[in-house]
Design a protein around this motif. Structure first.
Motif, short mmCIF file in Angstrom:
data_model
loop_
_atom_site.label_atom_id
_atom_site.label_comp_id
_atom_site.label_asym_id
_atom_site.label_seq_id
_atom_site.Cartn_x
_atom_site.Cartn_y
_atom_site.Cartn_z
N TRP A 23 0.59 -1.18 0.45
CA TRP A 23 0.03 0.41 0.04
C TRP A 23 0.29 1.11 0.12
CZ3 TRP A 23 -4.56 -1.06 -0.93
CH2 TRP A 23 -5.69 -2.33 -1.32
N TRP A 24 0.93 1.62 -0.78
CA TRP A 24 1.96 2.72 -1.78
C TRP A 24 1.74 3.95 -0.95
CZ3 TRP A 24 7.10 1.51 -2.05
CH2 TRP A 24 7.17 -0.23 -2.35
N SER A 25 0.51 3.99 -0.64
CA SER A 25 -0.39 5.26 0.23
C SER A 25 0.36 5.21 1.65
CB SER A 25 -1.78 5.79 0.07
OG SER A 25 -2.76 4.57 0.94
N ARG A 26 0.49 4.47 1.97
CA ARG A 26 0.87 4.05 3.03
C ARG A 26 2.34 4.51 3.31
NH1 ARG A 26 -1.58 -0.99 5.47
NH2 ARG A 26 -0.92 -0.20 7.61
N VAL A 27 3.28 4.33 2.49
CA VAL A 27 4.60 4.38 3.24
C VAL A 27 4.66 5.32 2.33
CG1 VAL A 27 6.50 3.49 1.88
CG2 VAL A 27 4.82 2.19 2.30
N LEU A 28 4.34 6.11 1.93
CA LEU A 28 4.64 7.14 1.70
C LEU A 28 3.63 8.54 2.84
CD1 LEU A 28 2.99 7.95 -2.19
CD2 LEU A 28 5.83 8.04 -1.46
N GLN A 29 2.88 8.37 2.95
CA GLN A 29 2.31 8.54 4.81
C GLN A 29 3.08 8.89 5.31
OE1 GLN A 29 -0.90 11.05 4.15
NE2 GLN A 29 0.79 11.54 6.20
N GLU A 30 4.12 7.55 6.15
CA GLU A 30 4.58 7.61 6.89
C GLU A 30 5.58 7.95 6.44
OE1 GLU A 30 6.18 5.18 10.62
OE2 GLU A 30 4.75 6.15 9.44
N LEU A 31 7.01 8.10 5.31
CA LEU A 31 7.88 9.37 4.68
C LEU A 31 7.32 10.42 5.06
CD1 LEU A 31 10.69 9.37 3.69
CD2 LEU A 31 9.33 9.55 1.57
N ALA A 32 5.94 11.10 4.46
CA ALA A 32 5.87 12.33 5.11
C ALA A 32 5.83 12.87 6.88
CB ALA A 32 4.77 12.84 4.72
N ASN A 33 4.95 11.89 7.15
CA ASN A 33 5.24 11.72 8.46
C ASN A 33 6.14 12.43 9.32
OD1 ASN A 33 2.63 11.79 8.46
ND2 ASN A 33 2.39 9.84 9.27
N ALA A 34 7.22 11.24 8.56
CA ALA A 34 9.09 10.88 9.38
C ALA A 34 9.37 12.84 8.65
CB ALA A 34 10.13 10.25 9.82
N SER A 35 8.67 13.25 8.14
CA SER A 35 10.09 14.50 7.57
C SER A 35 9.73 15.33 8.54
CB SER A 35 9.19 15.38 5.83
OG SER A 35 9.48 13.43 5.34
N GLY A 36 10.64 16.54 8.97
CA GLY A 36 9.90 17.27 9.73
C GLY A 36 10.50 18.55 8.63
N PRO A 37 10.87 19.97 9.69
CA PRO A 37 10.70 21.29 9.09
C PRO A 37 12.21 21.25 8.34
CG PRO A 37 9.84 21.44 11.12
CD PRO A 37 10.40 20.12 11.40
N GLY A 38 12.28 21.81 7.44
CA GLY A 38 14.01 21.82 6.21
C GLY A 38 14.03 20.66 5.82
N ILE A 39 12.87 19.83 5.88
CA ILE A 39 13.24 18.71 4.91
C ILE A 39 12.39 18.15 3.58
CG2 ILE A 39 12.71 15.63 4.60
CD1 ILE A 39 14.98 16.63 6.54
N LYS A 40 12.87 18.44 2.14
CA LYS A 40 12.37 18.26 1.24
C LYS A 40 13.48 16.36 0.32
CE LYS A 40 12.06 20.69 -3.20
NZ LYS A 40 12.80 22.43 -4.17
#
Length: 109
Positions: A23-40
């Motif tokens: 479920w790639w949407s879940r994997v991408l959401q987890e990556l987005a959640n791990a990213s904080g300010p200043g991360i691109k």
């Protein structure tokens, strides 16, 4: 019987494909959640031979923000391994980074 497959054979094939699904949407959401300010995040690449291995590249405003991302990925329930090359640590600002993430088997569907 049609196309050489019985109903049971088709059901087995569907179940087998379902078990391999990620479920790639879940994997991408987890990556987005791990990213904080200043991360691109600039690149998300799935290994064609091992679809549970992902390369993520990007730029962090500071080394500290990149390390924060790495730590968040390592404690995530999605990844069994996070590989971070030493080159991620060479700059203090505008840090180009790359991580290799290996998904845990239980997140494949």
């Amino acid at each position: 019987v049609r196309d050489g497959y019985s109903f049971i054979e088709r059901a087995k094939k569907i179940n087998s494909e379902e078990e391999r699904r990620i479920w790639w949407s879940r994997v991408l959401q987890e990556l987005a959640n791990a990213s904080g300010p200043g991360i691109k995040i600039t690149k998300f690449e799935v290994d064609k031979k091992d679809f549970r291995q992902i390369k993520v590249s990007g730029v962090a405003a500071t080394r500290e923000s990149m390390i924060f991302l790495e730590q968040r990925l390592k404690v995530s329930e999605f990844y069994k391994e996070v590989i971070s090359p030493v080159s991620n640590l060479t700059s203090k600002e505008n840090v180009s980074f790359e991580f290799t993430l290996k998904l845990k088997d239980e997140w494949k569907n």
